[in-house]
Design a protein around this motif. Structure first.
Motif, short mmCIF file in Angstrom:
data_model
loop_
_atom_site.label_atom_id
_atom_site.label_comp_id
_atom_site.label_asym_id
_atom_site.label_seq_id
_atom_site.Cartn_x
_atom_site.Cartn_y
_atom_site.Cartn_z
N VAL A 105 -6.49 6.90 -2.73
CA VAL A 105 -6.17 6.43 -3.88
C VAL A 105 -4.88 5.35 -3.98
O VAL A 105 -3.95 5.74 -3.26
CB VAL A 105 -5.78 7.53 -4.85
N PRO A 106 -5.20 4.22 -4.66
CA PRO A 106 -3.81 3.47 -4.60
C PRO A 106 -2.38 3.89 -4.97
O PRO A 106 -2.45 4.86 -6.02
CB PRO A 106 -3.97 2.39 -5.39
N GLY A 107 -1.49 3.99 -4.11
CA GLY A 107 -0.20 4.79 -4.53
C GLY A 107 0.78 3.72 -5.39
O GLY A 107 1.78 3.82 -5.65
N GLU A 108 0.19 2.37 -5.21
CA GLU A 108 0.98 1.21 -6.22
C GLU A 108 2.35 1.03 -5.80
O GLU A 108 3.42 0.80 -6.47
CB GLU A 108 0.81 1.84 -7.77
N GLN A 109 2.82 1.17 -4.52
CA GLN A 109 4.18 0.85 -3.94
C GLN A 109 3.86 0.32 -2.57
O GLN A 109 3.25 0.40 -1.91
CB GLN A 109 4.85 2.19 -3.94
N ILE A 110 4.80 -0.74 -2.32
CA ILE A 110 4.70 -1.55 -1.29
C ILE A 110 6.39 -1.34 -0.44
O ILE A 110 7.28 -1.28 -1.06
CB ILE A 110 4.68 -3.03 -1.34
N LEU A 111 6.21 -0.86 0.74
CA LEU A 111 7.37 -0.76 1.69
C LEU A 111 7.37 -1.72 2.73
O LEU A 111 6.55 -2.65 2.87
CB LEU A 111 7.45 0.51 2.42
N VAL A 112 8.35 -1.99 3.29
CA VAL A 112 8.77 -2.95 4.55
C VAL A 112 8.76 -2.38 5.77
O VAL A 112 9.69 -1.30 5.94
CB VAL A 112 9.79 -4.08 3.96
N ASP A 113 8.26 -2.79 6.78
CA ASP A 113 8.45 -2.40 8.23
C ASP A 113 8.95 -3.60 8.98
O ASP A 113 8.12 -4.47 9.23
CB ASP A 113 7.06 -1.76 8.80
N SER A 114 10.46 -3.72 9.01
CA SER A 114 11.01 -4.82 9.67
C SER A 114 10.91 -4.71 11.10
O SER A 114 10.78 -5.86 11.57
CB SER A 114 12.51 -4.70 9.26
N ASP A 115 10.60 -3.63 11.57
CA ASP A 115 10.38 -3.54 13.05
C ASP A 115 8.92 -4.28 13.46
O ASP A 115 8.97 -4.81 14.73
CB ASP A 115 10.35 -2.29 13.87
N GLN A 116 8.06 -4.12 12.61
CA GLN A 116 6.62 -4.55 13.14
C GLN A 116 6.26 -5.76 12.49
O GLN A 116 5.14 -6.10 12.42
CB GLN A 116 5.62 -3.40 12.53
N PHE A 117 7.29 -6.57 11.46
CA PHE A 117 6.96 -7.46 10.56
C PHE A 117 5.77 -7.29 9.73
O PHE A 117 5.09 -8.18 9.87
CB PHE A 117 6.99 -8.83 11.76
N SER A 118 5.98 -6.28 8.92
CA SER A 118 4.72 -6.11 8.02
C SER A 118 5.02 -5.54 6.94
O SER A 118 6.26 -5.00 6.64
CB SER A 118 3.85 -5.08 8.91
N PHE A 119 4.19 -5.46 5.79
CA PHE A 119 4.57 -4.87 4.66
C PHE A 119 3.43 -3.60 4.59
O PHE A 119 2.34 -3.77 5.25
CB PHE A 119 4.11 -5.77 3.48
N ILE A 120 3.84 -2.79 3.86
CA ILE A 120 2.93 -1.28 3.82
C ILE A 120 2.44 -1.41 2.36
O ILE A 120 3.43 -1.04 1.70
CB ILE A 120 3.90 -0.32 4.44
N TYR A 121 1.19 -1.19 2.18
CA TYR A 121 0.89 -0.62 0.74
C TYR A 121 0.48 0.66 0.92
O TYR A 121 -0.21 1.12 1.86
CB TYR A 121 -0.31 -1.45 0.41
N LEU A 122 1.11 1.38 0.13
CA LEU A 122 0.90 3.03 0.23
C LEU A 122 -0.22 3.54 -0.45
O LEU A 122 -0.58 2.92 -1.71
CB LEU A 122 2.06 3.86 -0.38
N MET A 123 -1.32 4.20 0.04
CA MET A 123 -2.45 4.97 -0.52
C MET A 123 -2.34 6.46 -0.12
O MET A 123 -1.54 6.77 0.61
CB MET A 123 -3.55 4.36 0.03
N GLU A 124 -2.82 7.25 -1.01
CA GLU A 124 -2.89 8.66 -1.19
C GLU A 124 -3.93 9.39 -0.85
O GLU A 124 -4.92 8.68 -1.40
CB GLU A 124 -2.16 9.13 -2.34
N ASP A 125 -4.23 10.30 0.00
CA ASP A 125 -5.28 11.30 -0.14
C ASP A 125 -4.76 12.49 -0.51
O ASP A 125 -3.65 12.56 -1.11
CB ASP A 125 -6.03 10.98 1.12
N LYS A 126 -5.78 13.55 -0.43
CA LYS A 126 -5.44 14.91 -0.82
C LYS A 126 -4.23 15.47 -0.29
O LYS A 126 -3.52 16.38 -0.73
CB LYS A 126 -6.59 15.90 -0.92
N ASP A 127 -3.99 14.92 0.83
CA ASP A 127 -2.75 15.82 1.70
C ASP A 127 -1.71 14.74 1.85
O ASP A 127 -0.54 15.54 2.05
CB ASP A 127 -3.46 16.05 3.03
N ASP A 128 -1.73 13.50 2.05
CA ASP A 128 -0.54 12.84 2.27
C ASP A 128 -0.63 11.05 1.90
O ASP A 128 -1.59 11.06 1.32
CB ASP A 128 -0.31 12.77 3.98
N TYR A 129 0.06 10.46 2.61
CA TYR A 129 0.06 9.08 2.32
C TYR A 129 -0.43 8.39 3.27
O TYR A 129 -0.38 9.08 4.58
CB TYR A 129 1.53 8.23 2.10
N THR A 130 -1.35 7.43 3.30
CA THR A 130 -1.72 6.39 4.21
C THR A 130 -1.19 5.18 4.21
O THR A 130 -0.93 4.69 2.98
CB THR A 130 -3.28 6.33 4.14
#
Length: 121
Positions: free
Chosen positions: A29-54
């Protein structure tokens, strides 16, 4: 450690940015939040399942398509085979992150330089 789903391919079709992965997204399920991974030069879009974030990892190689989608305010979708999910609130979150990164040394000089070069020129 959070599950990370890598984007294998990106393309624009029918006024949507499509992000293809090689893992199922059916239970996410879309988490509607974006994080930054500066070490890997990437953006992270958060998605959720019943247990945790993906983490949906948006690495540097798809940034040119992200820029086009951002400039044209296109919706962003992640896909796996026939599974499709819109990454809700993507553009608002992405614009917030870009604004926050610009000139901000907390993200590391190289990340700031790369983001400014691709997205803010």
């Amino acid at each position: 450690m959070k599950k990370r789903i890598m984007i294998e391919k990106s393309y624009i079709i029918e006024e949507k940015l499509m992000l293809e992965t090689n893992e199922s997204i059916l239970e996410l399920v879309p988490g509607e939040q974006i994080l930054v991974d500066s070490d890997q030069f990437s953006f992270i879009y958060l998605m959720e399942d019943k247990d945790d974030y993906t983490y949906i990892v948006l690495n540097e190689q798809i940034w040119p398509d992200l820029k086009i989608a951002n400039e044209n305010k296109l919706p962003v979708w992640v896909t796996f085979n026939e599974e499709k999910k819109e990454l809700e609130n993507f553009q608002d979150e992405f614009n917030y992150v870009l604004t926050n990164i610009s000139g901000n040394s907390n993200y590391g000089k190289e990340m700031v330089t790369k983001v400014e070069h691709i997205f803010l020129t």
